[in-house]
Design an enzyme around this catalytic site. Sequence first.
Site, PDB file in Angstrom:
ATOM      1  CG  MET A 270      29.318 -56.427  30.588  1.00 18.34           C
ATOM      2  SD  MET A 270      27.624 -56.733  29.997  1.00 18.34           S
ATOM      3  CE  MET A 270      27.045 -57.784  31.325  1.00 18.34           C
ATOM      4  CG  HIS A 304      22.715 -48.205  31.611  1.00 17.19           C
ATOM      5  ND1 HIS A 304      21.421 -48.139  31.148  1.00 17.19           N
ATOM      6  CD2 HIS A 304      23.150 -49.454  31.317  1.00 17.19           C
ATOM      7  CE1 HIS A 304      21.098 -49.300  30.603  1.00 17.19           C
ATOM      8  NE2 HIS A 304      22.124 -50.119  30.691  1.00 17.19           N
ATOM      9  CD  GLU A 305      26.701 -50.451  31.732  1.00 18.07           C
ATOM     10  OE1 GLU A 305      26.298 -51.559  32.123  1.00 18.07           O
ATOM     11  OE2 GLU A 305      26.385 -49.977  30.619  1.00 18.07           O
ATOM     12  CG  HIS A 308      22.548 -53.017  34.360  1.00 14.59           C
ATOM     13  ND1 HIS A 308      21.281 -53.463  34.074  1.00 14.59           N
ATOM     14  CD2 HIS A 308      23.066 -52.583  33.180  1.00 14.59           C
ATOM     15  CE1 HIS A 308      21.048 -53.304  32.772  1.00 14.59           C
ATOM     16  NE2 HIS A 308      22.113 -52.762  32.195  1.00 14.59           N
ATOM     17  CD  GLU A 327      20.438 -53.852  29.309  1.00 12.59           C
ATOM     18  OE1 GLU A 327      20.502 -52.637  29.600  1.00 12.59           O
ATOM     19  OE2 GLU A 327      21.362 -54.654  29.574  1.00 12.59           O
TER      20      GLU A 327
HETATM   21  N1  TRP Z   1      24.404 -55.089  29.285  1.00 17.21           N
HETATM   22  C1  TRP Z   1      25.140 -54.034  28.621  1.00 17.21           C
HETATM   23  C2  TRP Z   1      24.417 -52.752  28.976  1.00 17.21           C
HETATM   24  O1  TRP Z   1      23.417 -52.434  28.440  1.00 17.21           O
HETATM   25  C3  TRP Z   1      25.176 -54.183  27.139  1.00 17.21           C
HETATM   26  C4  TRP Z   1      26.356 -54.902  26.580  1.00 17.21           C
HETATM   27  C5  TRP Z   1      27.631 -54.636  26.783  1.00 17.21           C
HETATM   28  C6  TRP Z   1      26.336 -55.952  25.659  1.00 17.21           C
HETATM   29  N2  TRP Z   1      28.405 -55.449  26.037  1.00 17.21           N
HETATM   30  C7  TRP Z   1      27.646 -56.271  25.351  1.00 17.21           C
HETATM   31  C8  TRP Z   1      25.340 -56.648  25.049  1.00 17.21           C
HETATM   32  C9  TRP Z   1      27.971 -57.259  24.454  1.00 17.21           C
HETATM   33  C10 TRP Z   1      25.644 -57.640  24.160  1.00 17.21           C
HETATM   34  C11 TRP Z   1      26.966 -57.960  23.869  1.00 17.21           C
HETATM   35  O2  TRP Z   1      24.770 -52.073  29.853  1.00 17.21           O
HETATM   36 ZN    ZN Z   2      22.209 -52.087  30.257  1.00 15.84          ZN
END
Ligand code: TRP
Ligand code: ZN
Length: 865
Positions: A270, A304-305, A308, A327
Amino acid sequence: MKDATPAAPQPVRLADYTPYPFRIDDVALTFHLHPTATKVVSVLTITPLEADQPLDLMGEGLTLLTDADGTPHLKIDGAPVAFAPLDPALPPFAQGIRIDAIDIPDGPFRLTSEVEINPEANTALEGLYMSKGMYCTQCEAEGFRKITYYPDRPDVMAPFTVTIDSDLPVLLSNGNPQGHGSWHDPHPKPAYLFALVAGDLVAHSDHFTTASGKPVELNIWVRPGDEDKCAYAMDALKRSMCWDETEYGREYDLDVFNIVAVDDFNMGAMENKGLNIFNSKYVLASPETATDRDYAFIEAIVAHEYFHNWTGNRITCRDWFQLCLKEGLTVFRDQQFSGNMRSEPVERISNVLQLRARQFREDAGPLAHNVRPESYVEINNFYTATVYEKGAEVIRMLRILLGADTYRAGVDLYFDRHDGQACTIEDWLACFEEVSVRDLSQFKRWYTQAGTPLVTARWGVEGDDFVLRLSQTVPETPGQPLKEPMVIPILFAIYDSGKEIVPETLAVLDAPEMVLSWPMADLGHPADATPSLLRGFSAPVILDAPISFGQLLALMSDDADPFNRWEAGRSAMREELMRMIGGESAVSPELLSTLETVLRDTSVDPAFRALMLALPSEDDLAQACVDAGLVPDPGVIHTKRRAMQTAMAGALAPELTCQYDAMAPAGAYSPDATQAAQRSLCNTCLVYLTLAEGADRARAHYDNATNMTDQMAAFAALLDAGDPDIAATFERQWSGDRLVMDKWFMVQITQAAPDAAVGLAEALTQHNLFDWKNPNRFRSVLGGLIASPAAFHDPSGAGYRFVADWLIKMDSLNPQTAARMSTAFETWRRYDADRQALIQTELARIADHGDLSRDLGEMVARMRG
Ligand code: TRP
Ligand code: ZN
């Protein structure tokens, strides 16, 4: 607290979007951490943007604290304020609270609240929870409302100040540190990017200097004992930071960047601002415990993270319908990065394999939805392959259509224009319309029409011309009976006896049909002109092109586009397997000899050669049966696929042995692409050779392995060969390592004989190390069974029952994880009437169990249709 007969939850609709009528100027949070009674004090500075609006704040499972005199601690400018439940039909505080417009000041005011929450009881792993004595949070998508009353929607962005009161040594939150347990994040952000971590953690630290000379402190925080497993993730982070500067002109924007590894996590990782939280399996790696694949995932997910930070955090989503805005774009960026770091074609093939296995499957069934959905019951159910992977393909197409330079200009404009905003797909596309001076309204259908388009290609000599006819149809999907033509970029070339007679060209198919033609004279009167279509997989479509078996073999050897070389091989293998499923027994000697030639070609990347040797999956073959108008029999598919593997092993044994020896590793282990490619070919050869000659080689490979890639490959081969002791041997060595044991659980099931796999899965759930509350461990066992179609679809229905039992059990604990696993059933319409009835029974049993979550309830309802 739930009603006895809960009403069906109402969907949220994109069409109903309205802006929030208040601005949050500042958020100040204080956490008094306690495992069962954490107190959260919130001070919000709020400015009304419209007159006479009630103030709605979301909150779930919060206990509003009271002052000594019993007044609830919800105050405006220091005075208690009246409030009502957000939804009058629901029990108090199930969803949040509303403060009436008459109680709201006209100008800026301060709203304070004090609530209590119970992190230890939080098994859903959403909001503030505990994992092995450590506090951590997961707020995306709607978890912040489980922490405090707040407008928990992505278009409300605010700067945050956080104070953490706890005896624990490491106290982290977003932004820049202001002293022990104090953090300030100057960048306005939506609540879903909030994070807090507290625990007894150690850091693997490093630093980075941005292109403009700003120093950044980097830390990867892990539990003591894991600090020697962070070097690769740190290296990947620094390369990601560099790459985003050179490829997208984006620098990091805080003094510190923290990553924390957590064992109990619902997803991969995340992107919380300045404080990324990772599933530990995507951080921790050592040669002994992680495979080359694990290293590749770590590199991709760290990137990826990190990416973001700009695509998601600085510019976020207006509402959750726009999820693909962050995404799809960020997946595309991480795919570009991995392609640059490793082999471009090998990465592309891996991505397409994933896309077809997960997204095409989703798009072909009852869960099909737009890249930008228009309604949902539970947003967690829309973190899908369609939003992520197809969302990335849409951006890849945009880049192909506009060219790399215009694409970059469009992204630059997007960053420039929308920094600090919460945006829509319309905002994104407008930037590209502006820089390209093109109308992208038809292209936008990629976001608004579900289903995988079918492109049909037919060609031949017509008079004096060679003619190529392309046409498209988009299949019906749930709620979308009629489709309009898409804009489909088709990169192609034309071959004749191994020579390219038309160089690579871009055709844009934007009508139902198009015709391309060349005078035969200009082509030199080719005898057998054959197009190589959809090079590099230039669009996420299914291609129907009647290339003869002989032509496929020619393209397999000659196509200058590596993707299509692989694709031709894959099509040839699929045709062969379909003939075998239809009852033929022999494997074509021409295919075998072409494979041998490819295998022997040392000018080609070994990882690419390993991919060329891999057969279509059993799930692919089930879909191929459906496409051919047949009802797939998973048992037959399994047997025939194995027969083909055995035939390949027998016919190619001498060359497989040569390559096995040639690829044997020299020198110390490195996870880099070059060594990983050699191991991948070496271990692919091992699998076939074990089929051809028995288990001795695999046993030696196992005993000599100095890294998990080799050990795991040998372990799988030995299990497959029926070695009775190897599971126990492996367990004795690795029972203390959680991530390695996840593999142990899974691979035993995927390698088991189909009629033994369900029993084995049941037995493994009784194992003392089976911890169903840990999502990784749960997914190892359930995922292992689901990944084995012949076992999962056992005609007795035992596989279905096993999965349904566990979904029901998991649903009360962790609905998000239960709902994700339920997609095991999404292909039920493919199968025969008996299997369909068995699956229907299980879906009904899930739907009817008491206390069904919104997450699993929505999934099951959509699947039942
Ligand atoms: N935003 C995160 C990613 O794609 C995805 C993600 C992580 C997520 N934990 C989550 C989405 C819990 C929904 C619920 O990098
Ligand atoms: Zn993501």
